[in-house]
Each structure stands twice: as C-alpha cells, then as structure tokens.
Design an enzyme around this catalytic site. Structure first.
Site, PDB file in Angstrom:
ATOM      1  N   ARG A  79       0.765  -1.265   0.055  1.00 48.57           N
ATOM      2  CA  ARG A  79       0.146   0.042   0.082  1.00 48.57           C
ATOM      3  C   ARG A  79       0.817   1.194  -0.111  1.00 48.57           C
ATOM      4  NH1 ARG A  79      -2.744   3.065   4.565  1.00 48.57           N
ATOM      5  NH2 ARG A  79      -4.199   4.448   3.299  1.00 48.57           N
ATOM      6  N   HIS A 123      -2.762  11.188   0.571  1.00 45.92           N
ATOM      7  CA  HIS A 123      -2.109  10.835   1.858  1.00 45.92           C
ATOM      8  C   HIS A 123      -1.497  12.111   2.500  1.00 45.92           C
ATOM      9  CE1 HIS A 123      -0.966   7.442   5.015  1.00 45.92           C
ATOM     10  NE2 HIS A 123      -0.458   8.675   5.422  1.00 45.92           N
ATOM     11  N   GLU A 168      -7.315   8.461   6.016  1.00 46.26           N
ATOM     12  CA  GLU A 168      -7.564   9.280   7.119  1.00 46.26           C
ATOM     13  C   GLU A 168      -8.298  10.780   7.169  1.00 46.26           C
ATOM     14  OE1 GLU A 168      -4.437   8.755   9.908  1.00 46.26           O
ATOM     15  OE2 GLU A 168      -4.504   6.485   9.881  1.00 46.26           O
ATOM     16  N   ASN A 297      -7.730   2.048   9.469  1.00 40.95           N
ATOM     17  CA  ASN A 297      -6.597   2.074  10.208  1.00 40.95           C
ATOM     18  C   ASN A 297      -6.742   2.278  11.713  1.00 40.95           C
ATOM     19  OD1 ASN A 297      -5.505   2.400   7.701  1.00 40.95           O
ATOM     20  ND2 ASN A 297      -5.001   4.739   8.064  1.00 40.95           N
ATOM     21  N   TYR A 299      -4.809   1.677  15.729  1.00 41.32           N
ATOM     22  CA  TYR A 299      -3.505   1.627  16.588  1.00 41.32           C
ATOM     23  C   TYR A 299      -3.837   1.317  17.989  1.00 41.32           C
ATOM     24  CZ  TYR A 299      -1.315   3.311  12.356  1.00 41.32           C
ATOM     25  OH  TYR A 299      -0.653   3.160  11.199  1.00 41.32           O
ATOM     26  N   GLU A 359      -3.878  -0.115   8.057  1.00 40.31           N
ATOM     27  CA  GLU A 359      -2.596   0.372   8.904  1.00 40.31           C
ATOM     28  C   GLU A 359      -2.861  -0.300  10.369  1.00 40.31           C
ATOM     29  OE1 GLU A 359      -1.879   4.406   9.352  1.00 40.31           O
ATOM     30  OE2 GLU A 359      -2.033   4.754   6.933  1.00 40.31           O
TER      31      GLU A 359
END
Ligand code: IFM
Length: 470
Positions: A79, A123, A168, A297, A299, A359
């Site tokens: 990606r 991005h 995002e 994504n 985290y 991600e």
C-alpha cells in the site's frame, strides 16, 4: 494451554504500507511542486528537532530495493500513496510526466514481483498552490481533486487493482485545520472545520466518479481509508456506554453515514447548531458512492466516560488505565481487542462490506541493529500477532476482512514527530539509508507465506461495548 492455529481465508492480502511524503524524499526533484508538508516543515517549532521529509527514506531512489525486500520477505501486497504535487506540480493543469512515470515504474515492478498494488490518491500532501487558494476550506479543491484522480486513473487504471481516494480524512480536517498540529497548520472555527470535512467527503465522491469513468481494469476495487476512533466505554455504568455511543456518532458516523447512506447523522447535525457545513444540492448524492471496500487504520483505543462535559460534541476521555502498556507514541496504549471490536462494530452498524486493515502497527523508538547486525523487536511481533488473533476472531464471527497491511514497511518521517518514532518492520538508518528487516518483518513474512500462524488461544472477550449489549 496448547497453541492454536490461526488460518486466514484464501487470497488474504498480507502487506505493508507507506505514504509518499513519509518515504519518498526527492521533495523537489523531477518537476515535483511543493506540498503543504514541505511548507509546514519549515515553520519553526512545527516538527520535532526541525526535521523534514525532504529526504525521508529516499524511496524515490531506492524503490526497487524496497519492493524486492517485500517480495523476499513473502508479502503479497504493497500500500503506497501518490504524491499529488509530484504528478501535478500546482495541483491543476498540465501533468508532470516524470512524476507519473515514477509511479508507473513502481506499479509495473510490483506486478512483475507479484505484489498487489494498493494505491491511495491522497495521504495528506496537498499541493501548496492549492492551499494558497484556500486549501480544503475551498470547494474548488474538491473539483481539482476530481481532475487529479482522473489523470492518475487514465495512466494507471489499466493495472492497479485497488484504489483509495483518501487516507484518514479526519486527520486532514482536525489536525490540519482545527488543532493545526499538522499541515497546513491552521486553527479555524468549528464551522470552517466542518466545511473542510464536507469538502473532503465531496472530493471523495467526485474522485470515485472519476475513477469509475477513467479506470479500465476489470474488477478494480475503489474505496476510502478511515481511522475510526476505537471507542471504548469505561466499564461499569450505563451512562458511560451512552457517552461512548454518542461519541461514536460524532467521531465515526459523521464520516460513515454520508459515505454509506448519503446524509449526516441527524442528532449530530442538531448539536452543531450554526456550525454545520454548507451543503449544496446534489452533494450528498455525490458523496454516497458504492464502496468496493472500506479501509480501516487502527492503533489504540479511546476510553470514553460520562464526565463533566455538557457539550455532546466534546467527549470526556478517561485516563490511561493503571498498568497500561504503551508504544513510543505518547498515550498510545497497546490493547489488541480493539481489532475485533472495531471490525465487528463497523459490520454490525453498517452491514457486511469488504474490509481491509490498511494500517496497524507500533512505534518503538529504540529499535536499532544489535551487535549481531539484526534488529530484535519482540514487542512489535507481540503487537502484530495479538492484533491478528483478534482479527481472526472477527473473521470467525462473520466480518468480511480481506487483508492486513502493517504500518509501516519501514521507519519513516512520522509527521510532527519527525524521525524519532520508528513504526517500520524494516529499520532505516537515516545517515546511510541502509534498510535492515527487523525480526517482525521476518515474522510477518512467514505469516504471509503460511497464510496464518500458531499462537496461544485467545482469552474471552473483554469488550464492555459488546458486554453492555449482551
Ligand atoms: O504515520 C501515520 C500515517 O501516515 C497515518 N496513520 C497513522 C500513522 C502513525 O501515526
């Protein structure tokens, strides 16, 4: 307890991700125009230690080596993002042939090696020339984005199978135009920030239309990559679950509802009062395009509690729980159940649609080659494995998960943190630009080759969101 096998569906994508500004370098080579990040990095105090992405990982030069590395590890997908000012230096008008040729070479080599290209069109590196005309506060930027998407789709739409319009967008609007901690570093009023959100959504819709019109590859998948907050009510009281639910609507459905249903969440619209965005006739239909996939994504989690806030738009965050384990990113708690929770929540609320984890990963800033020349990063292996176990459980409960991309392929320019944060599964020495695959890269490569792994069975579900619902 004996180990259990965690096998993934056939054709599952195993990849790693990067973005143009964070890895390419060559900030003004071969006709590339300046982006808002080139400008922002020059602002005193904006980036730790005054670092910039001018060189980053020199991926613009080392791309072939980087692709070969992924192939050797055993990954089957990559990606990456296209830098808008590299292919259109001013964000409009004439294409920069050298920029387009770079991405063409990159994609052709991926295809030759059997790495599936997964291309993100935006991005975060807006051409500075467009920011000078208002950036995302201006509706014209969404129109320019449509032309840029058409341009890239005409060139690569016969061979790139996976396209995302945005990465995002929430960071673009809130970090870029509200807190100003990211480029372009503006601090605008709530109305303007909401207008930016609307323009980003509109740009997504227009970009999808351009892709569908110009790209010729059969079976091409087009979608968007979001970073929904993994909202986690503090356990115990029903009002905490209610506060968490409210914040899901504010933070996540504010994006998902227009994308998937063509309208903003009504109650959130009401809470915004005079700060709502201006929406022109037809905009909401444009925004609601059929998505072939949704990229997620994730985290860490956001623990929400019912507290002092009287404003439904402003949540109360609970402090980190005692004994929380964190990565090197300040406050980023390691809590692998987020993976199952987010995948299941998105599916439960919005129906079964193809999902990719685009991600997921961890920064450990001390990563460095040891005396044996290798980079031992057991904490990152734990992070990846534990999150993947929870992805596996989400699959078992019916989520349509199609692939997993580690963030990031290599240590890179981590925005306002500069180079101090190391998210890579491959170590980069920023003096010599030497790449050294960390142990986690070898681990993930083996998982990709075997399409699964062995690990201890998972403990029972701890999600208070799920428990609250019974
Ligand atoms: O480095 C970023 C990436 O650009 C977007 N998602 C989060 C990553 C880690 O902060």
């Amino acid at each position: 307890m004996p180990n259990q096998r965690f096998d993934f569906p056939q054709d599952f994508l195993w990849g790693a991700a990067t973005s143009a500004y964070q890895v390419e370098g060559a900030a003004d080579e071969d006709g590339k125009g300046p982006s808002i990040w080139d400008t922002f990095c020059r602002r005193p105090g904006a980036i730790q230690r005054g670092e910039t992405g001018a060189e980053a990982c020199r991926h613009y030069r080392h791309w072939k080596e980087d692709l070969a590395l992924m192939k050797d590890l055993g990954l089957n997908a990559y990606r990456f993002s296209v830098s808008w000012p590299r292919v259109q230096s001013e964000g409009r008008g004439r294409a920069n042939e050298k920029g387009l040729a770079f991405y063409e070479r990159l994609v052709d080599e991926m295809l030759r090696l059997g790495l599936r290209p997964n291309l993100t069109l935006y991005h975060w590196d807006l051409p500075q020339a467009l920011e000078d005309k208002g950036g995302w506060t201006s509706r014209d930027t969404a129109l320019a984005f449509q032309d840029y998407c058409a341009l890239v789709a005409r060139r690569l739409g016969d061979r790139v199978p996976m396209w995302a319009t945005f990465n995002e967008p929430d960071c673009v609007s809130h970090a870029g135009y509200e807190s100003g901690v990211q480029a372009p570093g503006r601090r605008e009023s709530p109305q303007v920030v909401n207008q930016v959100v609307h323009h980003l959504l509109l740009a997504h819709g227009l970009g999808m239309q351009a892709l569908r019109r110009e790209a010729r590859l059969k079976g091409l998948q087009a979608g968007i990559v979001l970073n929904p907050l993994v909202i986690w009510p503090t356990p115990g009281r029903p009002e905490d679950v209610a506060a968490a639910e409210r914040h899901w609507r504010v933070a996540n459905d504010w994006w998902l509802e227009p994308l998937l249903k063509g309208g903003y969440p009504e109650e959130v619209w009401g809470w915004m009062g005079k700060d709502v965005p201006r929406v022109e006739p037809g905009d909401l239909q444009t925004i609601r395009q059929d998505l072939d996939f949704l990229g997620l994504n994730l985290y860490t989690r956001a623990r929400i509690t019912a507290g002092a806030s009287k404003d439904p738009l402003v949540p109360d965050y609970a402090p980190l729980p005692e004994g929380a384990r964190c990565t090197s990113m300040p406050g980023w708690e390691i809590f692998p159940p987020i993976m199952e929770s987010l995948l299941v929540e998105v599916t439960r609320r919005w129906g079964r649609l193809p999902l990719y984890v685009t991600e997921n990963g961890a920064s450990f800033s001390q990563d460095a080659p040891g005396p044996d020349g290798r980079v031992h990063d057991p904490a990152r292996i734990d992070y990846l494995r534990d999150h993947l176990q929870h992805a596996h459980r989400a699959l078992a409960s019916g989520v349509d998960l199609r692939g997993y991309f580690a963030w990031s392929l290599m240590d890179n320019f981590e925005w306002s943190f500069g180079y101090a944060q190391r998210f890579g599964i491959v170590h980069v020495d920023f003096q010599t630009f030497r790449r050294t695959p960390k142990d986690s890269a070898h681990w993930l490569g083996r998982v990709a080759r075997e399409n699964g792994f062995e690990a201890e069975p998972l403990p029972p579900r701890p999600s208070p969101f799920v428990q609250a619902r019974g």
